[in-house]
Design a protein around this motif. Structure first.
Motif, PDB file in Angstrom:
ATOM      1  N   LEU A 180      61.960  15.060  23.012  1.00  0.00           N
ATOM      2  CA  LEU A 180      61.094  14.514  21.966  1.00  0.00           C
ATOM      3  C   LEU A 180      59.792  14.006  22.555  1.00  0.00           C
ATOM      4  O   LEU A 180      58.706  14.247  22.025  1.00  0.00           O
ATOM      5  N   SER A 181      59.894  13.268  23.638  1.00  0.00           N
ATOM      6  CA  SER A 181      58.719  12.720  24.318  1.00  0.00           C
ATOM      7  C   SER A 181      59.050  12.536  25.790  1.00  0.00           C
ATOM      8  O   SER A 181      60.181  12.226  26.146  1.00  0.00           O
ATOM      9  N   ILE A 182      58.042  12.760  26.636  1.00  0.00           N
ATOM     10  CA  ILE A 182      58.216  12.649  28.084  1.00  0.00           C
ATOM     11  C   ILE A 182      57.535  11.374  28.564  1.00  0.00           C
ATOM     12  O   ILE A 182      56.349  11.169  28.328  1.00  0.00           O
ATOM     13  N   GLU A 183      58.322  10.516  29.231  1.00  0.00           N
ATOM     14  CA  GLU A 183      57.793   9.248  29.733  1.00  0.00           C
ATOM     15  C   GLU A 183      57.143   9.401  31.105  1.00  0.00           C
ATOM     16  O   GLU A 183      56.131   8.766  31.398  1.00  0.00           O
ATOM     17  N   SER A 184      57.731  10.217  31.964  1.00  0.00           N
ATOM     18  CA  SER A 184      57.206  10.371  33.319  1.00  0.00           C
ATOM     19  C   SER A 184      57.679  11.694  33.891  1.00  0.00           C
ATOM     20  O   SER A 184      58.674  12.274  33.439  1.00  0.00           O
ATOM     21  N   GLU A 185      56.933  12.192  34.892  1.00  0.00           N
ATOM     22  CA  GLU A 185      57.266  13.425  35.585  1.00  0.00           C
ATOM     23  C   GLU A 185      57.520  13.128  37.058  1.00  0.00           C
ATOM     24  O   GLU A 185      57.001  12.152  37.601  1.00  0.00           O
ATOM     25  N   GLU A 186      58.269  14.006  37.692  1.00  0.00           N
ATOM     26  CA  GLU A 186      58.526  13.861  39.123  1.00  0.00           C
ATOM     27  C   GLU A 186      58.557  15.229  39.778  1.00  0.00           C
ATOM     28  O   GLU A 186      59.134  16.178  39.237  1.00  0.00           O
ATOM     29  N   TRP A 187      57.908  15.330  40.937  1.00  0.00           N
ATOM     30  CA  TRP A 187      57.922  16.555  41.740  1.00  0.00           C
ATOM     31  C   TRP A 187      58.441  16.203  43.115  1.00  0.00           C
ATOM     32  O   TRP A 187      57.987  15.257  43.749  1.00  0.00           O
ATOM     33  N   VAL A 188      59.412  16.963  43.574  1.00  0.00           N
ATOM     34  CA  VAL A 188      60.058  16.726  44.860  1.00  0.00           C
ATOM     35  C   VAL A 188      59.898  17.977  45.712  1.00  0.00           C
ATOM     36  O   VAL A 188      60.139  19.093  45.235  1.00  0.00           O
ATOM     37  N   ALA A 189      59.483  17.801  46.958  1.00  0.00           N
ATOM     38  CA  ALA A 189      59.393  18.922  47.899  1.00  0.00           C
ATOM     39  C   ALA A 189      59.528  18.372  49.312  1.00  0.00           C
ATOM     40  O   ALA A 189      58.695  17.576  49.741  1.00  0.00           O
ATOM     41  N   PHE A 190      60.593  18.749  50.005  1.00  0.00           N
ATOM     42  CA  PHE A 190      60.766  18.294  51.386  1.00  0.00           C
ATOM     43  C   PHE A 190      61.644  19.304  52.129  1.00  0.00           C
ATOM     44  O   PHE A 190      62.481  19.973  51.532  1.00  0.00           O
ATOM     45  N   PRO A 240      57.352  -0.910  43.836  1.00  0.00           N
ATOM     46  CA  PRO A 240      58.625  -0.196  43.700  1.00  0.00           C
ATOM     47  C   PRO A 240      58.471   1.262  44.141  1.00  0.00           C
ATOM     48  O   PRO A 240      57.465   1.912  43.843  1.00  0.00           O
ATOM     49  N   PHE A 241      59.451   1.755  44.849  1.00  0.00           N
ATOM     50  CA  PHE A 241      59.395   3.118  45.347  1.00  0.00           C
ATOM     51  C   PHE A 241      59.329   4.084  44.164  1.00  0.00           C
ATOM     52  O   PHE A 241      60.088   3.947  43.202  1.00  0.00           O
ATOM     53  N   PRO A 242      58.426   5.064  44.178  1.00  0.00           N
ATOM     54  CA  PRO A 242      58.194   5.875  42.978  1.00  0.00           C
ATOM     55  C   PRO A 242      59.236   6.946  42.717  1.00  0.00           C
ATOM     56  O   PRO A 242      59.387   7.390  41.583  1.00  0.00           O
ATOM     57  N   ALA A 243      59.955   7.419  43.731  1.00  0.00           N
ATOM     58  CA  ALA A 243      60.877   8.540  43.546  1.00  0.00           C
ATOM     59  C   ALA A 243      62.184   8.080  42.895  1.00  0.00           C
ATOM     60  O   ALA A 243      62.522   6.887  42.882  1.00  0.00           O
ATOM     61  N   THR A 244      62.922   9.048  42.349  1.00  0.00           N
ATOM     62  CA  THR A 244      64.251   8.788  41.800  1.00  0.00           C
ATOM     63  C   THR A 244      65.262   8.972  42.920  1.00  0.00           C
ATOM     64  O   THR A 244      65.381  10.063  43.488  1.00  0.00           O
ATOM     65  N   TYR A 245      65.989   7.905  43.261  1.00  0.00           N
ATOM     66  CA  TYR A 245      66.954   7.960  44.359  1.00  0.00           C
ATOM     67  C   TYR A 245      68.369   7.775  43.816  1.00  0.00           C
ATOM     68  O   TYR A 245      68.691   6.731  43.238  1.00  0.00           O
ATOM     69  N   GLY A 246      69.180   8.805  44.000  1.00  0.00           N
ATOM     70  CA  GLY A 246      70.588   8.708  43.661  1.00  0.00           C
ATOM     71  C   GLY A 246      71.418   8.700  44.937  1.00  0.00           C
ATOM     72  O   GLY A 246      70.977   9.181  45.985  1.00  0.00           O
ATOM     73  N   ALA A 247      72.628   8.176  44.843  1.00  0.00           N
ATOM     74  CA  ALA A 247      73.516   8.124  46.011  1.00  0.00           C
ATOM     75  C   ALA A 247      74.943   7.927  45.529  1.00  0.00           C
ATOM     76  O   ALA A 247      75.175   7.339  44.460  1.00  0.00           O
ATOM     77  N   TRP A 248      75.882   8.418  46.316  1.00  0.00           N
ATOM     78  CA  TRP A 248      77.275   8.073  46.047  1.00  0.00           C
ATOM     79  C   TRP A 248      77.429   6.570  46.266  1.00  0.00           C
ATOM     80  O   TRP A 248      76.998   6.035  47.288  1.00  0.00           O
ATOM     81  N   GLU A 285      65.140  20.174  37.229  1.00  0.00           N
ATOM     82  CA  GLU A 285      65.489  21.526  37.683  1.00  0.00           C
ATOM     83  C   GLU A 285      65.273  21.576  39.191  1.00  0.00           C
ATOM     84  O   GLU A 285      64.189  21.250  39.685  1.00  0.00           O
ATOM     85  N   THR A 286      66.308  21.990  39.914  1.00  0.00           N
ATOM     86  CA  THR A 286      66.317  21.842  41.369  1.00  0.00           C
ATOM     87  C   THR A 286      66.620  23.163  42.044  1.00  0.00           C
ATOM     88  O   THR A 286      67.556  23.881  41.669  1.00  0.00           O
ATOM     89  N   SER A 287      65.842  23.462  43.070  1.00  0.00           N
ATOM     90  CA  SER A 287      66.169  24.520  44.027  1.00  0.00           C
ATOM     91  C   SER A 287      66.701  23.823  45.264  1.00  0.00           C
ATOM     92  O   SER A 287      65.963  23.100  45.943  1.00  0.00           O
ATOM     93  N   PRO A 320      60.177  25.668  58.027  1.00  0.00           N
ATOM     94  CA  PRO A 320      60.795  24.756  57.064  1.00  0.00           C
ATOM     95  C   PRO A 320      61.409  25.507  55.880  1.00  0.00           C
ATOM     96  O   PRO A 320      60.832  26.478  55.371  1.00  0.00           O
ATOM     97  N   ALA A 321      62.573  25.066  55.457  1.00  0.00           N
ATOM     98  CA  ALA A 321      63.239  25.581  54.261  1.00  0.00           C
ATOM     99  C   ALA A 321      63.344  24.420  53.278  1.00  0.00           C
ATOM    100  O   ALA A 321      64.188  23.545  53.445  1.00  0.00           O
ATOM    101  N   PRO A 322      62.477  24.363  52.275  1.00  0.00           N
ATOM    102  CA  PRO A 322      62.397  23.161  51.447  1.00  0.00           C
ATOM    103  C   PRO A 322      63.423  23.111  50.316  1.00  0.00           C
ATOM    104  O   PRO A 322      63.928  24.134  49.845  1.00  0.00           O
ATOM    105  N   GLN A 323      63.677  21.897  49.882  1.00  0.00           N
ATOM    106  CA  GLN A 323      64.245  21.631  48.564  1.00  0.00           C
ATOM    107  C   GLN A 323      63.082  21.253  47.663  1.00  0.00           C
ATOM    108  O   GLN A 323      62.234  20.453  48.047  1.00  0.00           O
ATOM    109  N   THR A 324      63.027  21.864  46.481  1.00  0.00           N
ATOM    110  CA  THR A 324      61.995  21.515  45.513  1.00  0.00           C
ATOM    111  C   THR A 324      62.657  21.215  44.174  1.00  0.00           C
ATOM    112  O   THR A 324      63.708  21.769  43.848  1.00  0.00           O
ATOM    113  N   ALA A 325      62.026  20.326  43.411  1.00  0.00           N
ATOM    114  CA  ALA A 325      62.586  19.949  42.114  1.00  0.00           C
ATOM    115  C   ALA A 325      61.481  19.404  41.220  1.00  0.00           C
ATOM    116  O   ALA A 325      60.562  18.731  41.692  1.00  0.00           O
ATOM    117  N   TYR A 326      61.590  19.700  39.949  1.00  0.00           N
ATOM    118  CA  TYR A 326      60.690  19.134  38.936  1.00  0.00           C
ATOM    119  C   TYR A 326      61.561  18.448  37.891  1.00  0.00           C
ATOM    120  O   TYR A 326      62.508  19.053  37.359  1.00  0.00           O
TER     121      TYR A 326
END
Length: 404
Positions: free
Chosen positions: A237-247, A39-47, A207-209, A151-157
């Motif tokens: 309360l508790s963190i299940e997983s983390e994600e870092w985005v940079a592109f 399964p693809f690891p990133a969180t993908y949202g879309a309209w 949190e996203t730039s 490059p002008a990135p988008q970054t998010a944690y």
């Protein structure tokens, strides 16, 4: 030596979608990735309305309560937003047809004596194919992308976590929240909260730039996210997983080459939203058909693929979109919320079309002119300065508007 009609480099949703469509057309396809199918690891949202009908039921959640905060009060977007179920998406794509999935990494590709390609792996492997497709992501192994000014990135944690108190309204999705409840959020680059209620006590908060040069680091965004959650009285309360985005967000339309790129590797990240996956899923059938027809006819398949992926109207639209990128980069942190307040104050059809992957240049330019007219005075001045500072892009946008 392994042989195929098409070798797809990359194991993300873009490469997998194209491999599936090519295999469904009867081609011998080999997909090369550093890992096996997973399964693809990133969180993908879309309209939701931008997802192909074939995958719309492969979503983990869909929200009709979608909000933007550019001030104290929310702006309801009234457009359903979906979170992809990555495991279900992979199953659906893998179920389209059968093709070979090879674990490994490509080092380089060179022309073979028969007019095809020999691809060398990092462990000394060699694969022979008629066509190479680079779907390796924004790293673009074989077809480097061009970025004006760098490059002008988008970054998010972000984290998936459990909360005793909801960090956003239960049942809702916050597409963009520029409120600043903590002092840390009033310094440095303007960042926003992107958040989804996943059910029960579980939420995804990020949190996203949106775009910056230089971009905030992972540590900075993590600190800002935790400060935001703490200040509003909703620490996890508790963190299940983390994600870092940079592109990078500001890729120009690429120059076609002998290796076909696809997805982010082909510069298909939307320069204003950062979206790419829905577009890659929608493009896959058309690009696959162009490749299959060219391979069957013995003509230049890479050229056919580039034409299907980046026709002239998409080149023109990208030039207009890049003016929007330069405008965003020119805005000060305190000008971004009113800019997006004006943007989402446009008729929903306008902002939706501006964020879409295939809106023609003429329509994009007309929407930009409406946004310019509606923006607050100081933001309008900054937009004018951005256009004057990039005369080629500004002329392209103005010309497109006049043609429309």
């Amino acid at each position: 030596m392994n042989r195929s009609d098409v070798l797809v480099v990359g194991g993300g949703p873009a490469g997998t979608a194209l491999a599936a469509e090519l295999a469904a057309l009867g081609l011998d396809v080999q997909q090369l990735a550093p890992h096996g199918p997973r399964p693809f690891p990133a969180t993908y949202g879309a309209w939701l309305d931008e997802l192909p009908a074939s995958v719309q039921d492969g979503t983990q959640a869909v929200w009709t309560d979608v909000r933007v905060y550019t001030g104290a009060a929310p702006t309801p977007l009234l457009r359903p937003y979906a979170l992809l179920d990555n495991a279900a998406l992979l199953r659906r794509l893998r179920g389209r047809a059968e093709w070979r999935w090879t674990q490994g990494a490509a080092l380089c590709a060179e022309r073979a004596g028969d007019g095809g390609w020999a691809v060398q792996g990092t462990q000394g492997e060699r694969w022979q194919t008629r066509l190479v497709v680079d779907a390796s992501g924004h790293g673009a192994l074989m077809q480097p992308l061009h970025f004006s000014g760098g490059p002008a990135p988008q970054t998010a944690y972000g984290v998936v976590a459990r909360f005793a108190r909801p960090p956003i309204s239960p049942g809702s999705m916050s597409w963009m929240d520029y409120r600043t409840p903590a002092p840390e959020l009033r310094r440095g680059e303007a960042t926003f909260l992107y958040a989804m209620h996943l059910g029960g006590e579980r939420y995804f908060v990020e949190e996203t730039s949106l775009i910056a040069r230089p971009a905030p680091s992972r540590a900075e965004l993590r600190g800002r996210l935790l400060a935001r959650l703490g200040a509003q009285g909703t620490p996890p309360l508790s963190i299940e997983s983390e994600e870092w985005v940079a592109f990078p967000m500001n890729a120009a339309a690429p120059t076609p080459g002998p290796v076909l790129a696809y997805g982010a590797a082909a510069g298909r990240v939307h320069p204003v939203s950062g979206f790419q996956v829905a577009g890659a899923l929608a493009d896959a059938p058309r690009v696959a058909r162009a490749l299959a027809d060219a391979l069957a006819a013995g003509t230049d398949a890479a050229a056919a693929g580039w034409q299907a992926l980046w026709p002239p109207d998409r080149h023109a639209a990208r030039r207009v979109q890049l003016l929007g990128v330069e405008a965003l980069l020119a805005l000060r942190r305190d000008e971004l919320p009113p800019f997006f307040g004006a943007f989402f104050g446009l008729p929903p059809a306008d902002w939706s079309r501006f964020l879409a992957q295939d809106t023609p240049a003429e329509e994009l330019a007309r929407i930009m002119l409406r946004l310019f007219a509606q923006a607050p005075g100081r933001v309008r001045l900054r937009l004018m300065q951005a256009a004057l500072g990039h005369p080629r892009l500004g002329a392209a946008a103005l010309g497109a508007a006049l043609r429309g």
